[in-house]
Design a protein around this motif. Structure first.
Motif, PDB file in Angstrom:
ATOM      1  N   ARG A  40      10.592   2.531 -14.994  1.00 39.14           N
ATOM      2  CA  ARG A  40      10.576   2.336 -13.540  1.00 39.14           C
ATOM      3  C   ARG A  40      10.070   3.557 -12.771  1.00 39.14           C
ATOM      4  NH1 ARG A  40      15.737   0.406  -9.778  1.00 39.14           N
ATOM      5  NH2 ARG A  40      14.515   0.049  -7.868  1.00 39.14           N
ATOM      6  N   PRO A  41      10.450   4.786 -13.129  1.00 37.49           N
ATOM      7  CA  PRO A  41       9.940   5.940 -12.373  1.00 37.49           C
ATOM      8  C   PRO A  41       8.425   6.119 -12.454  1.00 37.49           C
ATOM      9  CG  PRO A  41      11.882   6.548 -13.666  1.00 37.49           C
ATOM     10  CD  PRO A  41      11.461   5.191 -14.135  1.00 37.49           C
ATOM     11  N   SER A  42       7.774   5.472 -13.407  1.00 37.68           N
ATOM     12  CA  SER A  42       6.328   5.635 -13.591  1.00 37.68           C
ATOM     13  C   SER A  42       5.499   4.582 -12.868  1.00 37.68           C
ATOM     14  CB  SER A  42       5.988   5.571 -15.090  1.00 37.68           C
ATOM     15  OG  SER A  42       6.683   6.549 -15.814  1.00 37.68           O
ATOM     16  N   VAL A  43       6.133   3.587 -12.287  1.00 36.80           N
ATOM     17  CA  VAL A  43       5.401   2.436 -11.771  1.00 36.80           C
ATOM     18  C   VAL A  43       4.436   2.819 -10.648  1.00 36.80           C
ATOM     19  CG1 VAL A  43       5.634   0.217 -10.570  1.00 36.80           C
ATOM     20  CG2 VAL A  43       7.107   0.748 -12.521  1.00 36.80           C
ATOM     21  N   ALA A  44       4.824   3.746  -9.770  1.00 39.34           N
ATOM     22  CA  ALA A  44       3.935   4.133  -8.675  1.00 39.34           C
ATOM     23  C   ALA A  44       2.635   4.719  -9.224  1.00 39.34           C
ATOM     24  CB  ALA A  44       4.626   5.138  -7.753  1.00 39.34           C
ATOM     25  N   ARG A  45       2.728   5.559 -10.244  1.00 40.10           N
ATOM     26  CA  ARG A  45       1.532   6.128 -10.862  1.00 40.10           C
ATOM     27  C   ARG A  45       0.743   5.042 -11.591  1.00 40.10           C
ATOM     28  NH1 ARG A  45      -3.020   8.256 -11.047  1.00 40.10           N
ATOM     29  NH2 ARG A  45      -3.668   9.189 -13.031  1.00 40.10           N
ATOM     30  N   TRP A  46       1.431   4.138 -12.260  1.00 36.37           N
ATOM     31  CA  TRP A  46       0.735   3.040 -12.950  1.00 36.37           C
ATOM     32  C   TRP A  46      -0.064   2.203 -11.962  1.00 36.37           C
ATOM     33  CZ3 TRP A  46       4.830   0.565 -16.718  1.00 36.37           C
ATOM     34  CH2 TRP A  46       5.188   1.517 -17.685  1.00 36.37           C
ATOM     35  N   ARG A  47       0.503   2.003 -10.777  1.00 39.16           N
ATOM     36  CA  ARG A  47      -0.196   1.186  -9.782  1.00 39.16           C
ATOM     37  C   ARG A  47      -1.532   1.827  -9.404  1.00 39.16           C
ATOM     38  NH1 ARG A  47       2.226  -2.841  -7.071  1.00 39.16           N
ATOM     39  NH2 ARG A  47       4.302  -1.974  -7.461  1.00 39.16           N
ATOM     40  N   GLU A  48      -1.553   3.167  -9.334  1.00 40.21           N
ATOM     41  CA  GLU A  48      -2.802   3.871  -9.034  1.00 40.21           C
ATOM     42  C   GLU A  48      -3.822   3.663 -10.153  1.00 40.21           C
ATOM     43  OE1 GLU A  48      -1.805   7.936  -8.459  1.00 40.21           O
ATOM     44  OE2 GLU A  48      -0.612   7.585  -6.650  1.00 40.21           O
ATOM     45  N   ILE A  49      -3.372   3.765 -11.404  1.00 45.55           N
ATOM     46  CA  ILE A  49      -4.264   3.562 -12.542  1.00 45.55           C
ATOM     47  C   ILE A  49      -4.815   2.143 -12.541  1.00 45.55           C
ATOM     48  CG2 ILE A  49      -4.356   3.457 -15.063  1.00 45.55           C
ATOM     49  CD1 ILE A  49      -2.167   5.630 -15.083  1.00 45.55           C
ATOM     50  N   TRP A  50      -3.944   1.177 -12.325  1.00 46.78           N
ATOM     51  CA  TRP A  50      -4.330  -0.236 -12.306  1.00 46.78           C
ATOM     52  C   TRP A  50      -5.344  -0.513 -11.191  1.00 46.78           C
ATOM     53  CZ3 TRP A  50      -2.451  -3.651  -8.304  1.00 46.78           C
ATOM     54  CH2 TRP A  50      -2.730  -5.005  -8.522  1.00 46.78           C
ATOM     55  N   ALA A  51      -5.133   0.091 -10.024  1.00 45.11           N
ATOM     56  CA  ALA A  51      -6.055  -0.122  -8.909  1.00 45.11           C
ATOM     57  C   ALA A  51      -7.432   0.457  -9.206  1.00 45.11           C
ATOM     58  CB  ALA A  51      -5.485   0.515  -7.640  1.00 45.11           C
ATOM     59  N   ALA A  52      -7.463   1.563  -9.962  1.00 47.03           N
ATOM     60  CA  ALA A  52      -8.725   2.228 -10.262  1.00 47.03           C
ATOM     61  C   ALA A  52      -9.482   1.578 -11.409  1.00 47.03           C
ATOM     62  CB  ALA A  52      -8.468   3.695 -10.586  1.00 47.03           C
ATOM     63  N   THR A  53      -8.847   0.667 -12.127  1.00 47.75           N
ATOM     64  CA  THR A  53      -9.501   0.025 -13.268  1.00 47.75           C
ATOM     65  C   THR A  53      -9.572  -1.484 -13.079  1.00 47.75           C
ATOM     66  OG1 THR A  53      -7.376   0.033 -14.456  1.00 47.75           O
ATOM     67  CG2 THR A  53      -8.891   1.856 -14.892  1.00 47.75           C
ATOM     68  N   VAL A  54      -8.457  -2.157 -13.290  1.00 47.56           N
ATOM     69  CA  VAL A  54      -8.454  -3.619 -13.269  1.00 47.56           C
ATOM     70  C   VAL A  54      -8.814  -4.170 -11.890  1.00 47.56           C
ATOM     71  CG1 VAL A  54      -7.068  -5.680 -13.665  1.00 47.56           C
ATOM     72  CG2 VAL A  54      -6.730  -3.656 -15.104  1.00 47.56           C
ATOM     73  N   VAL A  55      -8.185  -3.654 -10.846  1.00 50.34           N
ATOM     74  CA  VAL A  55      -8.457  -4.170  -9.503  1.00 50.34           C
ATOM     75  C   VAL A  55      -9.893  -3.870  -9.095  1.00 50.34           C
ATOM     76  CG1 VAL A  55      -7.847  -3.972  -7.068  1.00 50.34           C
ATOM     77  CG2 VAL A  55      -6.044  -4.010  -8.794  1.00 50.34           C
ATOM     78  N   ARG A  56     -10.335  -2.633  -9.366  1.00 51.86           N
ATOM     79  CA  ARG A  56     -11.706  -2.270  -9.014  1.00 51.86           C
ATOM     80  C   ARG A  56     -12.717  -3.137  -9.755  1.00 51.86           C
ATOM     81  NH1 ARG A  56     -13.844   3.288 -10.994  1.00 51.86           N
ATOM     82  NH2 ARG A  56     -14.918   1.976 -12.535  1.00 51.86           N
TER      83      ARG A  56
END
Length: 264
Positions: A191-207
């Protein structure tokens, strides 16, 4: 051909998409895995049982034979693997690769960057996986020489196999409460890592998804300008110690971009 700098930023003449260096197809990642040998406490050779909390994983078997042991809310299952086998498993599926002779696999991971950022949780016994400090201590590999690292890899594998066997035995008896408890501990760990994961996900999958939508819109207008920005990308293999075996991973987040030389 002109490659990028080591960090992946295109050098002079190297085209890139509006969002930066193009992601690996689908925002996934890829690696080659030689599954560990050496018997565990139950006599089987293979990898460290674990689950992913956010990513689906796929195995494409390219050599050897073995099995994939899995555990989820439907119970324990063993699936035979041989050259050509292709299987995938969703978040929450505990999986253990069993090596019965030269098992080698191409691994495709959903959400490139998340598994490397801690998406995986190993099935250590509940008194360890339920304590974040003890879990980190058991999961972290030392920075010493290869002998020290190999010893630590085998130690954490044994610990995860111990927890996995407890979970599998309980499931066979119809008791899924230990699995529920593991899932709760896994969520608390990541759970403490989710905010950072969201950034990674936005820069790869979402993009990647948004860029495909933009390409389809352009094609629908009869616009093919994106074809002029085409490029070849390369991610050389990097040997690593993985949870399931010896990895040749590919850093798809920082590829070399080969582009036409503008002087030609």
């Amino acid at each position: 051909m002109t490659p990028t700098s080591p960090g992946g930023t295109p050098t002079s003449g190297a085209p890139a998409s509006p969002g930066g260096t193009p992601a690996f197809p689908g925002g996934t990642s890829v690696s080659r895995l030689a599954v560990y040998t050496g018997a565990c406490a139950d006599g089987l050779e293979g990898g460290t049982p674990h689950l992913h909390t956010a990513s689906t994983e796929a195995y494409v078997v390219i050599a050897g034979r073995g099995a994939l042991q899995t555990l989820d809310m439907s119970g324990f299952r063993e699936t035979e693997l041989s050259s050509g086998s292709t299987v995938w498993f969703t978040p929450g599926t505990i999986h253990r690769a069993v090596n019965r002779g030269g098992l080698e696999v191409v691994v495709v991971m959903q959400n490139a960057g998340l598994p490397e950022a801690g998406d995986a949780v190993m099935t250590f016994p509940p008194e360890i996986v339920g304590d974040p400090a003890r879990y980190r201590e058991a999961a972290t590999l030392p920075s010493g020489g290869p002998d020290a690292v190999e010893t630590a890899v085998r130690r954490r594998r044994e610990l995860a196999v111990e927890g996995f066997l407890r979970l599998a035995d309980a499931a066979r008896e119809g008791d899924l409460q230990p699995l529920h408890s593991l899932y709760a501990s896994a969520v608390a760990l990541v759970r403490p890592s989710v905010a950072r994961w969201r950034e990674i996900w936005a820069a790869t999958v979402v993009r990647e998804t948004r860029e495909t939508a933009a390409v389809l819109d352009a094609l629908d207008r009869g616009d093919g300008d994106h074809l002029l920005r085409s490029s070849l990308l390369e991610a050389p293999p990097e040997p690593r110690w993985g949870m399931c075996g010896h990895l040749h991973a590919h850093d798809v987040a920082h590829p070399v971009v080969h582009a036409p030389d503008p002087a030609r």
